[in-house]
Scaffold this motif. Structure first.
Motif, PDB file in Angstrom:
ATOM      1  N   ARG A 160       0.830  -1.206   0.000  1.00 34.96           N
ATOM      2  CA  ARG A 160       0.000   0.000   0.000  1.00 34.96           C
ATOM      3  C   ARG A 160       0.867   1.260   0.000  1.00 34.96           C
ATOM      4  NH1 ARG A 160      -2.511   3.457   3.498  1.00 34.96           N
ATOM      5  NH2 ARG A 160      -1.570   2.502   5.342  1.00 34.96           N
ATOM      6  N   CYS A 161       1.922   1.269   0.812  1.00 42.33           N
ATOM      7  CA  CYS A 161       2.809   2.433   0.843  1.00 42.33           C
ATOM      8  C   CYS A 161       3.590   2.573  -0.460  1.00 42.33           C
ATOM      9  CB  CYS A 161       3.762   2.339   2.038  1.00 42.33           C
ATOM     10  SG  CYS A 161       2.971   2.649   3.636  1.00 42.33           S
ATOM     11  N   ARG A 162       3.872   1.452  -1.099  1.00 40.12           N
ATOM     12  CA  ARG A 162       4.535   1.523  -2.406  1.00 40.12           C
ATOM     13  C   ARG A 162       3.632   2.225  -3.422  1.00 40.12           C
ATOM     14  NH1 ARG A 162       6.863  -3.870  -5.080  1.00 40.12           N
ATOM     15  NH2 ARG A 162       8.629  -3.337  -3.755  1.00 40.12           N
ATOM     16  N   ARG A 163       2.333   1.871  -3.399  1.00 37.98           N
ATOM     17  CA  ARG A 163       1.403   2.501  -4.344  1.00 37.98           C
ATOM     18  C   ARG A 163       1.214   3.984  -4.049  1.00 37.98           C
ATOM     19  NH1 ARG A 163      -1.381  -2.387  -3.324  1.00 37.98           N
ATOM     20  NH2 ARG A 163      -2.779  -1.303  -1.879  1.00 37.98           N
ATOM     21  N   SER A 164       1.178   4.343  -2.763  1.00 38.60           N
ATOM     22  CA  SER A 164       0.896   5.736  -2.396  1.00 38.60           C
ATOM     23  C   SER A 164       2.147   6.602  -2.334  1.00 38.60           C
ATOM     24  CB  SER A 164       0.192   5.776  -1.035  1.00 38.60           C
ATOM     25  OG  SER A 164       1.060   5.319   0.000  1.00 38.60           O
ATOM     26  N   GLY A 165       3.332   5.973  -2.374  1.00 40.58           N
ATOM     27  CA  GLY A 165       4.566   6.738  -2.276  1.00 40.58           C
ATOM     28  C   GLY A 165       4.880   7.208  -0.871  1.00 40.58           C
ATOM     29  N   GLN A 166       4.226   6.631   0.128  1.00 41.19           N
ATOM     30  CA  GLN A 166       4.431   7.024   1.522  1.00 41.19           C
ATOM     31  C   GLN A 166       5.463   6.119   2.189  1.00 41.19           C
ATOM     32  OE1 GLN A 166       2.958   9.654   3.196  1.00 41.19           O
ATOM     33  NE2 GLN A 166       2.193  10.231   1.173  1.00 41.19           N
ATOM     34  N   PRO A 167       6.144   6.612   3.239  1.00 38.45           N
ATOM     35  CA  PRO A 167       7.118   5.774   3.948  1.00 38.45           C
ATOM     36  C   PRO A 167       6.425   4.773   4.873  1.00 38.45           C
ATOM     37  CG  PRO A 167       6.974   7.926   4.986  1.00 38.45           C
ATOM     38  CD  PRO A 167       6.111   7.995   3.753  1.00 38.45           C
ATOM     39  N   LEU A 168       7.171   3.769   5.266  1.00 40.31           N
ATOM     40  CA  LEU A 168       6.706   2.787   6.242  1.00 40.31           C
ATOM     41  C   LEU A 168       7.787   2.625   7.297  1.00 40.31           C
ATOM     42  CD1 LEU A 168       4.604   0.624   7.089  1.00 40.31           C
ATOM     43  CD2 LEU A 168       5.867  -1.007   5.676  1.00 40.31           C
ATOM     44  N   SER A 169       7.390   2.737   8.563  1.00 37.85           N
ATOM     45  CA  SER A 169       8.354   2.641   9.660  1.00 37.85           C
ATOM     46  C   SER A 169       8.043   1.437  10.532  1.00 37.85           C
ATOM     47  CB  SER A 169       8.324   3.917  10.513  1.00 37.85           C
ATOM     48  OG  SER A 169       8.725   5.037   9.761  1.00 37.85           O
ATOM     49  N   ALA A 170       9.071   0.967  11.223  1.00 35.66           N
ATOM     50  CA  ALA A 170       8.909  -0.160  12.133  1.00 35.66           C
ATOM     51  C   ALA A 170       9.755   0.082  13.374  1.00 35.66           C
ATOM     52  CB  ALA A 170       9.313  -1.472  11.465  1.00 35.66           C
ATOM     53  N   GLY A 171       9.253  -0.357  14.521  1.00 32.45           N
ATOM     54  CA  GLY A 171      10.003  -0.286  15.764  1.00 32.45           C
ATOM     55  C   GLY A 171      10.046  -1.659  16.417  1.00 32.45           C
ATOM     56  N   ILE A 172      11.240  -2.143  16.737  1.00 33.63           N
ATOM     57  CA  ILE A 172      11.393  -3.427  17.422  1.00 33.63           C
ATOM     58  C   ILE A 172      11.692  -3.150  18.890  1.00 33.63           C
ATOM     59  CG2 ILE A 172      12.716  -5.560  17.573  1.00 33.63           C
ATOM     60  CD1 ILE A 172      13.162  -5.452  14.606  1.00 33.63           C
ATOM     61  N   ILE A 173      10.878  -3.713  19.763  1.00 37.52           N
ATOM     62  CA  ILE A 173      10.893  -3.416  21.196  1.00 37.52           C
ATOM     63  C   ILE A 173      11.275  -4.670  21.954  1.00 37.52           C
ATOM     64  CG2 ILE A 173       9.479  -2.629  23.149  1.00 37.52           C
ATOM     65  CD1 ILE A 173       7.555  -1.492  20.858  1.00 37.52           C
ATOM     66  N   ASP A 174      12.276  -4.575  22.800  1.00 28.37           N
ATOM     67  CA  ASP A 174      12.727  -5.727  23.571  1.00 28.37           C
ATOM     68  C   ASP A 174      12.752  -5.353  25.053  1.00 28.37           C
ATOM     69  OD1 ASP A 174      14.044  -8.532  23.236  1.00 28.37           O
ATOM     70  OD2 ASP A 174      15.335  -7.486  24.671  1.00 28.37           O
ATOM     71  N   ILE A 175      12.149  -6.202  25.887  1.00 27.39           N
ATOM     72  CA  ILE A 175      12.157  -5.945  27.327  1.00 27.39           C
ATOM     73  C   ILE A 175      13.557  -6.233  27.866  1.00 27.39           C
ATOM     74  CG2 ILE A 175      11.163  -6.550  29.561  1.00 27.39           C
ATOM     75  CD1 ILE A 175       8.626  -7.395  28.125  1.00 27.39           C
ATOM     76  N   ASP A 176      14.128  -5.263  28.543  1.00 22.27           N
ATOM     77  CA  ASP A 176      15.497  -5.385  29.039  1.00 22.27           C
ATOM     78  C   ASP A 176      15.584  -6.406  30.180  1.00 22.27           C
ATOM     79  OD1 ASP A 176      16.428  -3.383  27.284  1.00 22.27           O
ATOM     80  OD2 ASP A 176      15.748  -1.811  28.673  1.00 22.27           O
ATOM     81  N   HIS A 177      16.587  -7.270  30.099  1.00 14.56           N
ATOM     82  CA  HIS A 177      16.885  -8.256  31.152  1.00 14.56           C
ATOM     83  C   HIS A 177      15.653  -9.081  31.526  1.00 14.56           C
ATOM     84  CE1 HIS A 177      20.704  -6.185  31.589  1.00 14.56           C
ATOM     85  NE2 HIS A 177      20.089  -5.062  31.938  1.00 14.56           N
ATOM     86  N   PHE A 178      14.887  -9.522  30.526  1.00 14.21           N
ATOM     87  CA  PHE A 178      13.650 -10.227  30.852  1.00 14.21           C
ATOM     88  C   PHE A 178      13.930 -11.619  31.424  1.00 14.21           C
ATOM     89  CE2 PHE A 178       9.782 -12.695  29.799  1.00 14.21           C
ATOM     90  CZ  PHE A 178       8.875 -11.941  30.547  1.00 14.21           C
ATOM     91  N   LYS A 179      14.963 -12.302  30.973  1.00  9.89           N
ATOM     92  CA  LYS A 179      15.305 -13.599  31.553  1.00  9.89           C
ATOM     93  C   LYS A 179      15.615 -13.454  33.039  1.00  9.89           C
ATOM     94  CE  LYS A 179      18.355 -17.613  31.102  1.00  9.89           C
ATOM     95  NZ  LYS A 179      18.637 -17.643  32.556  1.00  9.89           N
TER      96      LYS A 179
END
Length: 322
Positions: free
Chosen positions: A174-193
């Motif tokens: 969809r963003c390719r057709r509209s020429g708009q950017p796409l962003s992503a955020g990867i979230i990791d819980i610190d010291h979860f183990k």
């Protein structure tokens, strides 16, 4: 008659959320709309559209639970409307019951071929139409429940990896057709183990649920998505937003998780925190969705190297201070 009128331009601000089933009646004759409203208004929210274009706009913006669709209408007939609904992934699961005054086996066959789940002849029999709608609403509810079980993470209630992968592909195109950017955020819980080792797995599960809810609350736009994509990893999909805007969003996420104040004695920060990597792509053929996630993962690596509990992009220095 207390019909809820359909206004295309005012639609987003005029339709209130409701637990009652939402029925869309599509007919160019007010008398037919009135008849169906009288049958259903006591138990359901009844909306109306008087032509095919209005019906499609309504279904795309605020999908109803079921459509009662007249076959014979000017400009765009009911068969064309139904085919358009079934061709769109966003609306193809909406059941369509055709309402027709024609008693013709060929027309019945056309209704089935177009994707209708049933058809009702005019003049309507109130008991028949009520029971048929009830049956198809029950099937729709069961189908929605199964779909939710297949596409939602059972522990946290947010999207699972399967749903994320499907949405990523769809938003990329969809963003390719509209020429708009796409962003992503990867979230990791610190010291979860270490959190699990210190407080136990039941507390760890509760921590995951709280963090997921905090992330979800921080995503204000309807098109944004958070999914659990790993044990203690979540990924946000942020369509039509550049890197600066995406960074603001995920920084709000980082603060929201920190504000939960979940004690974590095994962390240098004293509470549960998250590290986040963010990246933005312009889906123009020179980059892939996979490379977008790889760059966000690179930002996550930089956030952890810089001391955790912060946001970094893959463009930031890997050892930058907080």
């Amino acid at each position: 008659m207390n019909v809820i009128l359909f206004d295309v331009e005012a639609l987003p601000g005029t339709v209130a959320a409701s637990r009652r089933a939402r029925l869309l009646v599509v007919d160019d004759q007010p008398i037919n709309i009135r008849a169906l409203h009288e049958v259903f208004s006591a138990d359901h929210d009844v909306f109306m559209a008087t032509n095919g274009a209005q019906a499609l706009a309504f279904c795309q913006q605020t999908p109803p639970d079921l459509v009662l669709l007249d076959v014979v209408m000017p400009d765009m007939n009911g068969l064309e409307v139904c085919r358009a609904l079934k061709a769109d992934p966003e609306t193809q699961s909406i059941p369509v019951i055709f309402v027709t005054s024609l008693d013709d086996p060929a027309e019945e066959a056309a209704c089935w071929d177009a994707g209708g789940v049933d058809f009702i002849t005019k003049p309507i029999n109130a008991l028949t139409v009520r029971n048929r709608v009830r049956a198809h609403l029950t099937l729709k509810q069961q189908s929605d429940l199964l779909r939710r079980m297949a596409w939602v993470d059972g522990l946290t209630g947010v999207a699972n990896r399967r749903q994320f992968d499907e949405r990523l592909e769809r938003e990329w195109q969809r963003c390719r057709r509209s020429g708009q950017p796409l962003s992503a955020g990867i979230i990791d819980i610190d010291h979860f183990k270490a959190y699990n080792d210190t407080y136990g797995h039941l507390a760890g599960d509760d921590c995951l649920r709280q963090v997921a809810a905090a992330i979800e609350r921080s995503l204000a736009r309807p098109g944004d998505l958070v999914a659990r994509t790993g044990g203690e990893e979540f990924t946000c999909l942020l369509p039509e937003i550049d890197l600066a805007g995406a960074r603001v969003v995920v920084e709000n996420v980082e603060r929201a998780v920190r504000a939960l104040g979940i004690s974590h004695s095994a962390s240098e920060h004293g509470t549960v925190t998250v590290s986040i990597g963010v990246a933005t792509a312009q889906p123009d053929g020179e980059e892939s969705a996979e490379s977008l996630l790889n760059r966000a993962d690179g930002g996550l690596y930089r956030a952890k190297r810089a001391g955790r509990a912060r946001v970094r992009s893959d463009e930031d220095p890997s050892a930058a201070a907080g």
